[in-house]
Structures are given as structure tokens and as C-alpha cells.
Design a protein around this motif. Sequence first.
Motif, mmCIF file in Angstrom:
data_model
loop_
_atom_site.group_PDB
_atom_site.id
_atom_site.type_symbol
_atom_site.label_atom_id
_atom_site.label_comp_id
_atom_site.label_asym_id
_atom_site.label_seq_id
_atom_site.Cartn_x
_atom_site.Cartn_y
_atom_site.Cartn_z
ATOM 1 N N SER A 163 1.731 11.010 -19.894
ATOM 2 C CA SER A 163 2.125 10.673 -20.527
ATOM 3 C C SER A 163 2.489 11.813 -20.905
ATOM 4 N N HIS A 164 3.686 11.978 -22.189
ATOM 5 C CA HIS A 164 3.742 13.532 -22.989
ATOM 6 C C HIS A 164 4.282 12.881 -24.521
ATOM 7 N N HIS A 165 3.718 13.432 -25.595
ATOM 8 C CA HIS A 165 4.035 13.397 -26.600
ATOM 9 C C HIS A 165 3.775 14.333 -27.978
ATOM 10 N N HIS A 219 5.150 15.966 -31.665
ATOM 11 C CA HIS A 219 6.056 16.239 -33.021
ATOM 12 C C HIS A 219 5.844 18.019 -33.699
ATOM 13 N N CYS A 276 10.179 6.795 -30.233
ATOM 14 C CA CYS A 276 9.358 5.650 -29.140
ATOM 15 C C CYS A 276 8.598 4.323 -29.343
ATOM 16 N N GLU A 327 5.976 3.557 -28.528
ATOM 17 C CA GLU A 327 4.553 3.738 -29.077
ATOM 18 C C GLU A 327 4.425 3.973 -30.601
ATOM 19 N N CYS A 328 5.286 5.200 -30.967
ATOM 20 C CA CYS A 328 5.653 6.031 -32.393
ATOM 21 C C CYS A 328 5.969 4.428 -33.549
#
Length: 144
Positions: A103-105, A107, A137, A139-140
Motif C-alpha cells: 500500500s502507498h500513502h 501527504h 482516497c 481510507e482518507c
Amino acid sequence: MTRSTEKEILAFLDKHLRSVFTRDVETYVATTSEELSLYEWWVSPHRQDGLDFHLFMIELGWSGTRGEFRYDLLEPRVQIYGDTAVVSYTFMLSRVEEDGRISHHTHNESRVLIKKDGQWQVVHVHKSPATLTTDLCQECRKRL
């Protein structure tokens, strides 16, 4: 600004950030001012002051990096003004999830550093979404 000072600051920042994701409280405290102020858009719309919140989160492993991970600072910019530096970049965390997928996150982030007693310390952090808020996204959106 000299290239060596920029490299020194980026190496310091790597040590500081790595301490967060490896739950290294001792290094985090050594690289962070007790007068820390920060904005983390997914936690609260209000400023948080001091180390207590982050120490709590680091000790509990909030970053979700118990397994393999890496982070990248995309397009880092270092601005130096005497014993003060501002580093801005897009932060990308990649981690291997329990099911094996990656997974990639991301900010956007700015950190203000001061040099105190010959050592850099983080005194302020500001984080914001790396995308338009209408494009957040799933999740966000759950965090808002």
C-alpha cells in the motif's frame, strides 16, 4: 546554502522520520523540540503542541509499519536561514500489508528545524493532503 548543509539536514530528517516508523522514542525525543507544534489534517483540524501526543502514538505503533516499509521524500526542498531551516516535500509511505499487498500513502509535509547547541531539532510540522480534498482516497475519507 551549501550542498553539504543541505545533505546534513536531509540526513538529520531521515534519522528523525525513521525514529517515528521504527518506534525509536529515544531518537525521536533527541531530534524533536519540547516546544513542538504540529498540524496533522487527518488527526485534528487544530494545532497540537508538545511531544505527548506523538510519544503516545509512536509507543503504540500508530504508523502501521510493524512489517517491511519504506518512505520517500518526493521533490524535497531545503531552505536555510542561519540556524533555521524549512524542509518541504511530498511524503510517500509504502508498506507491506498483512495480506502481502503493498500500500502507498502520501501527504504533503513541511518541517521547520532549528539548530540548538549545534544539533538540529524539529520545532514545527504541517501536513496536508497530497490530493484535492474532493479526490481523497476511501481510507482518507474514513479518517475525516
